[in-house]
Design an enzyme around this catalytic site. Structure first.
Site, PDB file in Angstrom:
ATOM      1  N   GLU A 125       0.839  -1.205   0.000  1.00  0.00           N
ATOM      2  CA  GLU A 125       0.000   0.000   0.000  1.00  0.00           C
ATOM      3  C   GLU A 125       0.874   1.255   0.000  1.00  0.00           C
ATOM      4  OE1 GLU A 125      -4.134  -0.288   1.841  1.00  0.00           O
ATOM      5  OE2 GLU A 125      -2.905  -1.372   3.307  1.00  0.00           O
ATOM      6  N   GLU A 145      -3.686  -9.737   2.313  1.00  0.00           N
ATOM      7  CA  GLU A 145      -4.623  -9.464   3.407  1.00  0.00           C
ATOM      8  C   GLU A 145      -5.743 -10.491   3.498  1.00  0.00           C
ATOM      9  OE1 GLU A 145      -2.740  -5.379   2.890  1.00  0.00           O
ATOM     10  OE2 GLU A 145      -3.180  -7.127   1.645  1.00  0.00           O
TER      11      GLU A 145
END
Length: 277
Positions: A125, A145
């Site tokens: 990210e 994730e």
């Protein structure tokens, strides 16, 4: 260049490798630079200072050791979850700049990621929300994730969708698969340059030097326009950029005069630090 950086822990190394360039090194190599609250606070303090310091025009973010950033410290996160001591939705919404104070940061100054080893989860990210990305040939990237029951919600989803398109973004986000640096560059499109490990930082410095050869006023106004393009259509982006504070600084400042004069006189321009907005 005489600068005094804000106080920070040893989880972050601060350096000034060239005039106008700040380097931030994530420094938890034994934990693969997994993000802690302390490291996140350090990054926020340093990046907020970077935003406000006229002498600094570009920042390079890298990681010590064999991995750029392995994401969140999952052991600490597990403890919080099992104890029921955290409200993730409220915390995420309140975290204005996102993971590591980068994944949702709307900076008008260029941010370069120098990726050694790999970037996973929150680490990726960070990477996809930088402006330029230099990766080692052996670097790996993943949004794992979903494999841990969590979500790349700190800025990864909208950014990779915009860069790669819905289908390729889905391939990364919904499977949690790991990809190579070559795939990240040639297929998914979020890496600019792939180089041998030893050349990662020198290549990032080269990019930084190329940027600081240009008017900082013009660079920051251009970056503002890029950010606005993520929020608006063509016409709205154009007019929002034209009427931005960064644009006013370009056309009312000294650097535009210097740039045009230097061109007429067939010499290199001598840029001044931008005025504070």
């Amino acid at each position: 260049m005489s600068l005094q950086a804000p106080a920070h822990s040893d989880e972050l190394i601060v350096a000034f490798p060239a005039e106008h360039v700040l380097q931030l090194t994530l420094n938890r190599p034994r934990s693969l630079n997994a993000m802690t609250p302390t490291m996140s606070d350090d990054l926020k303090a340093l990046l907020d200072w970077f935003e406000d310091e006229p002498q600094l025009w570009v920042v390079i973010v890298t990681g010590a050791g064999r991995v750029f950033c392995a994401g969140a410290d999952l052991k600490a996160w597990n403890t919080d979850q099992q104890n029921g001591t955290t409200n993730e939705q409220e915390r995420t919404a309140a975290n204005v700049h996102g993971f590591g104070s980068i994944s949702r940061r709307q900076s008008s100054k260029p941010i370069i990621a120098a990726v050694n080893g790999g970037a996973y989860g929150g680490g990726l990210e960070l990477v996809v929300n930088c402006d330029l990305v230099v990766a080692a040939q052996d670097a790996k990237f993943a949004f794992p994730e979903v494999k841990r029951g969590v979500v790349a919600i700190q800025g990864g989803i909208p950014r990779i969708a915009r860069i790669a398109g819905h289908q390729l973004a889905s391939e990364l986000l919904l499977t949690g698969k790991t990809i190579s640096a070559a795939e990240a560059q040639n297929r998914f499109g979020f890496v600019n340059t792939v180089v041998p490990t030893a050349d990662v930082l020198p290549t990032a410095f080269k990019l930084a030097r190329q940027i600081i050869e240009n008017s900082p006023d013009a660079v920051q106004c251009t970056k503002k326009g890029l950010l606005l393009s993520h929020q608006h259509n063509f016409s709205e982006t154009l007019f929002a950029t034209v009427w931005s504070s960064e644009s006013k600084r370009v056309y009312k400042g000294d650097n535009i005069k210097e740039g045009l004069k230097a061109f007429s006189e067939k010499r290199l321009p001598s840029w001044k630090n931008p005025a504070k907005l």
